[in-house]
Design an enzyme around this catalytic site. Structure first.
Site, PDB file in Angstrom:
ATOM      1  N   ASN A  42       0.841  -1.194   0.000  1.00  0.00           N
ATOM      2  CA  ASN A  42       0.000   0.000   0.000  1.00  0.00           C
ATOM      3  C   ASN A  42       0.879   1.248   0.000  1.00  0.00           C
ATOM      4  O   ASN A  42       1.984   1.262   0.548  1.00  0.00           O
ATOM      5  CB  ASN A  42      -1.002  -0.001   1.161  1.00  0.00           C
ATOM      6  CG  ASN A  42      -0.382  -0.053   2.543  1.00  0.00           C
ATOM      7  OD1 ASN A  42       0.596  -0.756   2.773  1.00  0.00           O
ATOM      8  ND2 ASN A  42      -0.966   0.670   3.480  1.00  0.00           N
ATOM      9  N   ILE A  43       0.376   2.272  -0.673  1.00  0.00           N
ATOM     10  CA  ILE A  43       1.088   3.541  -0.797  1.00  0.00           C
ATOM     11  C   ILE A  43       0.102   4.640  -0.467  1.00  0.00           C
ATOM     12  O   ILE A  43      -0.844   4.893  -1.229  1.00  0.00           O
ATOM     13  CB  ILE A  43       1.648   3.735  -2.227  1.00  0.00           C
ATOM     14  CG1 ILE A  43       2.529   2.547  -2.621  1.00  0.00           C
ATOM     15  CG2 ILE A  43       2.402   5.054  -2.325  1.00  0.00           C
ATOM     16  CD1 ILE A  43       2.861   2.481  -4.107  1.00  0.00           C
ATOM     17  N   GLU A  44       0.283   5.272   0.689  1.00  0.00           N
ATOM     18  CA  GLU A  44      -0.627   6.330   1.116  1.00  0.00           C
ATOM     19  C   GLU A  44      -0.179   7.679   0.570  1.00  0.00           C
ATOM     20  O   GLU A  44       0.945   7.838   0.087  1.00  0.00           O
ATOM     21  CB  GLU A  44      -0.695   6.368   2.647  1.00  0.00           C
ATOM     22  CG  GLU A  44      -1.310   5.124   3.241  1.00  0.00           C
ATOM     23  CD  GLU A  44      -1.397   5.141   4.750  1.00  0.00           C
ATOM     24  OE1 GLU A  44      -2.060   4.247   5.289  1.00  0.00           O
ATOM     25  OE2 GLU A  44      -0.801   6.038   5.397  1.00  0.00           O
ATOM     26  N   CYS A  53      -3.997   0.704  -2.789  1.00  0.00           N
ATOM     27  CA  CYS A  53      -3.870  -0.500  -1.966  1.00  0.00           C
ATOM     28  C   CYS A  53      -2.864  -1.477  -2.572  1.00  0.00           C
ATOM     29  O   CYS A  53      -2.629  -1.488  -3.781  1.00  0.00           O
ATOM     30  CB  CYS A  53      -5.224  -1.186  -1.830  1.00  0.00           C
ATOM     31  SG  CYS A  53      -6.488  -0.171  -1.040  1.00  0.00           S
ATOM     32  N   GLU A  55      -3.112  -4.662  -3.086  1.00  0.00           N
ATOM     33  CA  GLU A  55      -3.689  -5.601  -4.040  1.00  0.00           C
ATOM     34  C   GLU A  55      -3.729  -5.008  -5.443  1.00  0.00           C
ATOM     35  O   GLU A  55      -3.405  -5.669  -6.426  1.00  0.00           O
ATOM     36  CB  GLU A  55      -5.114  -5.986  -3.621  1.00  0.00           C
ATOM     37  CG  GLU A  55      -5.203  -6.627  -2.259  1.00  0.00           C
ATOM     38  CD  GLU A  55      -5.463  -5.622  -1.140  1.00  0.00           C
ATOM     39  OE1 GLU A  55      -4.763  -4.580  -1.066  1.00  0.00           O
ATOM     40  OE2 GLU A  55      -6.364  -5.877  -0.328  1.00  0.00           O
ATOM     41  N   CYS A  86     -10.130  -4.497   0.557  1.00  0.00           N
ATOM     42  CA  CYS A  86     -11.214  -3.525   0.710  1.00  0.00           C
ATOM     43  C   CYS A  86     -12.199  -3.685  -0.452  1.00  0.00           C
ATOM     44  O   CYS A  86     -11.929  -4.388  -1.435  1.00  0.00           O
ATOM     45  CB  CYS A  86     -10.660  -2.107   0.750  1.00  0.00           C
ATOM     46  SG  CYS A  86     -10.044  -1.485  -0.841  1.00  0.00           S
ATOM     47  N   CYS A  89     -10.800  -2.806  -3.942  1.00  0.00           N
ATOM     48  CA  CYS A  89      -9.919  -3.847  -4.488  1.00  0.00           C
ATOM     49  C   CYS A  89     -10.717  -5.061  -4.934  1.00  0.00           C
ATOM     50  O   CYS A  89     -10.407  -5.671  -5.961  1.00  0.00           O
ATOM     51  CB  CYS A  89      -8.872  -4.256  -3.457  1.00  0.00           C
ATOM     52  SG  CYS A  89      -7.594  -2.996  -3.237  1.00  0.00           S
TER      53      CYS A  89
END
Length: 130
Positions: A42-44, A53, A55, A86, A89
């Protein structure tokens, strides 16, 4: 590739996560029909809608390399609870692999298997637009 190996790859991918806001690192590993595995984390982003996300990172890497024959996905979070994809995804993956096996793992590598169709009942797909 065993399920345990795929989960291990997701756990390893989690180490690359960029999660300064939630502190919740996630890793994913998606297995393609040819045995190749693509990983993602994940990359915020400070602007939350700009994040992505794990996935979708893993699946997008595979898709960008011409792969769409997904057979299994492992997703591992950073808590004692099992990490499930989520809703966004789930819908994204449904486009490419509605019968995908999903291995939901926790931070220790314990996991359980679900079918994507079970996690996203009555998903929206191309037939929905006919």
């Amino acid at each position: 590739m065993t399920d345990r190996e795929l989960v291990r790859m997701a756990l390893e991918a989690r180490a690359q996560a960029y999660a300064p806001y939630s502190g919740f690192a996630v890793g994913a590993a998606i297995l393609c029909g040819n045995g190749v595995v693509y990983t993602g984390c994940n990359i915020e982003n400070a602007s939350y809608p700009c994040g992505i996300c794990a996935e979708r990172v893993a699946a997008s890497k595979a898709i960008s390399e011409g792969r769409r024959d997904f057979s299994a996905l492992a997703v591992a979070g950073s808590s004692a609870a099992l990490c499930t994809p989520c809703g966004l995804c789930r819908q994204f993956l449904c486009e490419f692999a509605p019968r995908l096996r999903v291995l939901c793992a926790n931070q220790a590598g314990a996991f359980e298997e679900h079918m994507l169709s079970e996690l996203l009942a009555a998903g929206f797909d191309g037939a929905s637009m006919a």
